[in-house]
Motif scaffolding. Structure first.
Motif, short mmCIF file in Angstrom:
data_model
loop_
_atom_site.label_atom_id
_atom_site.label_comp_id
_atom_site.label_asym_id
_atom_site.label_seq_id
_atom_site.Cartn_x
_atom_site.Cartn_y
_atom_site.Cartn_z
N SER A 123 0.83 -1.21 0.00
CA SER A 123 0.00 0.00 0.00
C SER A 123 0.87 1.26 0.00
CB SER A 123 -0.94 0.00 1.20
OG SER A 123 -0.22 0.01 2.42
N TRP A 124 2.04 1.19 0.60
CA TRP A 124 2.96 2.33 0.60
C TRP A 124 3.47 2.59 -0.82
CZ3 TRP A 124 8.04 3.07 -0.77
CH2 TRP A 124 8.63 4.27 -0.36
N ARG A 147 1.91 1.91 -3.53
CA ARG A 147 0.77 2.48 -4.26
C ARG A 147 0.65 3.97 -3.98
NH1 ARG A 147 -4.35 0.96 -1.29
NH2 ARG A 147 -3.43 2.62 0.01
N ASP A 148 0.86 4.39 -2.74
CA ASP A 148 0.69 5.80 -2.36
C ASP A 148 1.90 6.67 -2.67
OD1 ASP A 148 -1.80 5.11 -1.39
OD2 ASP A 148 -1.12 4.88 0.70
N TYR A 149 3.09 6.06 -2.69
CA TYR A 149 4.31 6.85 -2.89
C TYR A 149 5.21 6.23 -3.97
CZ TYR A 149 2.70 8.59 1.60
OH TYR A 149 1.94 9.12 2.61
N SER A 197 -0.50 -4.56 3.75
CA SER A 197 -1.12 -3.61 4.70
C SER A 197 -0.55 -3.74 6.10
CB SER A 197 -2.64 -3.82 4.73
OG SER A 197 -2.95 -5.17 5.06
#
Length: 340
Positions: free
Chosen positions: A170-171, A173-175, A195
Motif C-alpha cells: 500500500s505504501w 501504491r501511495d508513494y 497492509s
C-alpha cells in the motif's frame, strides 16, 4: 744430408698433426662461453620451476577449502551454503613463473560449488547467512518514515552500500515516486506484505492476497519481481513461508534488531548493533530519525570488523567474498555473462 732432410720431414709432419688436432678441438670463444652459461641458466630455471610447482601442490593441503552445503538448523532454520575453493595449480604456476618465485599472494584459486544451495531447501525461513561468510545484510522495512528516506539513501550512496528495502504494498501504491527513487539508487526490492498485517493471524486466502497484491504493485511500479519477503513485525507461521515459496519468494527475518522505532539514542543504537554483529548477520532497521542519524557510523564500525555490507541476495548467496585471485577461466565466464 739424408739425416737433415729426414729431420725436416719429421718436423713438418709433426706440425701438420698438431695443427689438425687443434682444428678438431672445441672452439672456446666468448660466444661459446656465453652459450654454455645460457644452457646452465636454463637448466637452473627448469629446476626452480619444479620447486615452485612442488610448493604449490604442497600448499593445497593448507589453503583448499571444501564447499559447505545449505542445511536447516534447529534454531536458525535455513542456513545457506558457501562455496569452497581450490588452488588452480596450472594458473598459479604460470603466475609465479613470471616472477621466478613462489609466493602465497600469487596463488590463483577456483571456487567449488556446494551440492545443496538454499534454493534446494524445502520452504523455511532464513534468519542469517552462512557464518563462514564475512558479510552482513541490511534489511530496511518501509511502510512509513518518508521524511527520513532521503537522508538514509544519501548516506548509503556516500558509503557505497546497497541494502534490501522491503516495501509495504500500500505504501508503494501511495508513494510510487519515492519507491522509484529507492530502486534508482541500486537497492534490492523485497516484499513486506500489503497492509502491515499480522501475517500469523491471517487466513490462507488473506496471506496469499497480501503477498500477491504487493508483488503486483511492485511489478507495475518498479518492474521488479521480488525474490525475498519479510513479514511485518516478524510475525508468521509455517503456512506464510510456504505460500511465499509458492509465489517464488524466500522468507527472511533478522539476527540483529536496531529497535529504531523506539527512538533510541543514535550512539547507543550503533553500539548495540556493532556489539551483536557477526559474519552472516542480517540487520533490521526502518526509516526513522535515529537510523538516519547513525547509519553512517554503523556502516563504518561494521566495516572495522572486516565485514562487508550488502543486500539480502548478496549475503545469502554461496559466492565467496573477494580475496585471492580467481582463475582466468572464471573471469572469462563472468565477462561472457556481463556481455550478454
Amino acid at each position: 744430408m739424408f739425416k737433415t732432410r729426414f729431420l725436416q720431414l719429421f718436423i713438418g709432419l709433426l706440425v701438420v698433426i698438431v695443427g689438425f688436432t687443434a682444428w678438431q678441438l672445441p672452439h672456446t670463444s666468448e660466444d661459446t662461453v656465453d652459450t654454455w652459461t645460457e644452457e646452465a641458466e636454463e637448466l637452473q630455471t627448469e629446476e626452480s620451476g619444479e620447486d615452485i610447482r612442488q610448493q604449490i601442490q604442497e600448499a593445497q593441503e593448507e589453503f583448499n577449502e571444501p564447499p559447505i552445503d545449505a542445511f536447516i538448523d534447529d534454531v536458525w532454520k535455513g542456513i545457506p551454503g558457501y562455496n569452497g575453493r581450490v588452488i588452480d595449480v596450472s594458473e598459479s604456476y604460470e603466475n609465479m613463473k613470471e616472477h621466478d618465485r613462489y609466493a602465497e599472494e600469487l596463488l590463483v584459486f577456483r571456487d567449488t560449488v556446494p551440492e545443496v544451495s538454499y534454493e534446494d531447501l524445502p520452504p523455511t525461513p532464513f534468519y542469517k547467512a552462512n557464518p563462514n561468510k564475512p558479510m552482513v545484510g541490511f534489511v530496511i522495512n518501509v511502510a512509513w518514515g518518508n521524511e527520513h528516506l532521503p537522508t538514509i539513501l544519501n548516506e548509503l550512496n556516500e558509503q557505497d552500500v546497497q541494502a534490501t528495502f522491503f516495501l509495504d504494498g500500500s505504501w508503494v501504491r501511495d508513494y510510487p515516486r519515492i519507491a522509484r527513487m529507492i530502486k534508482e539508487e541500486g537497492h534490492e526490492i523485497g516484499n513486506h506484505a500489503y497492509s502491515h498485517s499480522d501475517m500469523a493471524s491471517l487466513s490462507t486466502e488473506e496471506i496469499r492476497s497480501e503477498l500477491e497484491e504487493t508483488n503486483e504493485v511492485i511489478e507495475a511500479t518498479l518492474n521488479e519481481d521480488p525474490q525475498w519477503f519479510t513479514p511485518p513485525s516478524g510475525s508468521f507461521r509455517n503456512e506464510v513461508v510456504e505460500i511465499a515459496h509458492e509465489l517464488g519468494m524466500y522468507t527472511v527475518l533478522w539476527t540483529v534488531d536496531t529497535i529504531d522505532w523506539q527512538n533510541p539514542d543514535p550512539d547507543a543504537m550503533v553500539e548495540r548493533v556493532t556489539n551483536q554483529i557477526h559474519p552472516g548477520a542480517t540487520v533490521l532497521m526502518h526509516p526513522t530519525e535515529p537510523t538516519a542519524e547513525s547509519i553512517g557510523a554503523m556502516i563504518e564500525q561494521i566495516r572495522d570488523q572486516d565485514l562487508e555490507i550488502g543486500t539480502i541476495s548478496s549475503v545469502m548467496s554461496e559466492n565467496r567474498m573477494s580475496g585471492p585471485q580467481r582463475s582466468s577461466e572464471e573471469e572469462e565466464d563472468d565477462e561472457l555473462l556481463f556481455n550478454e
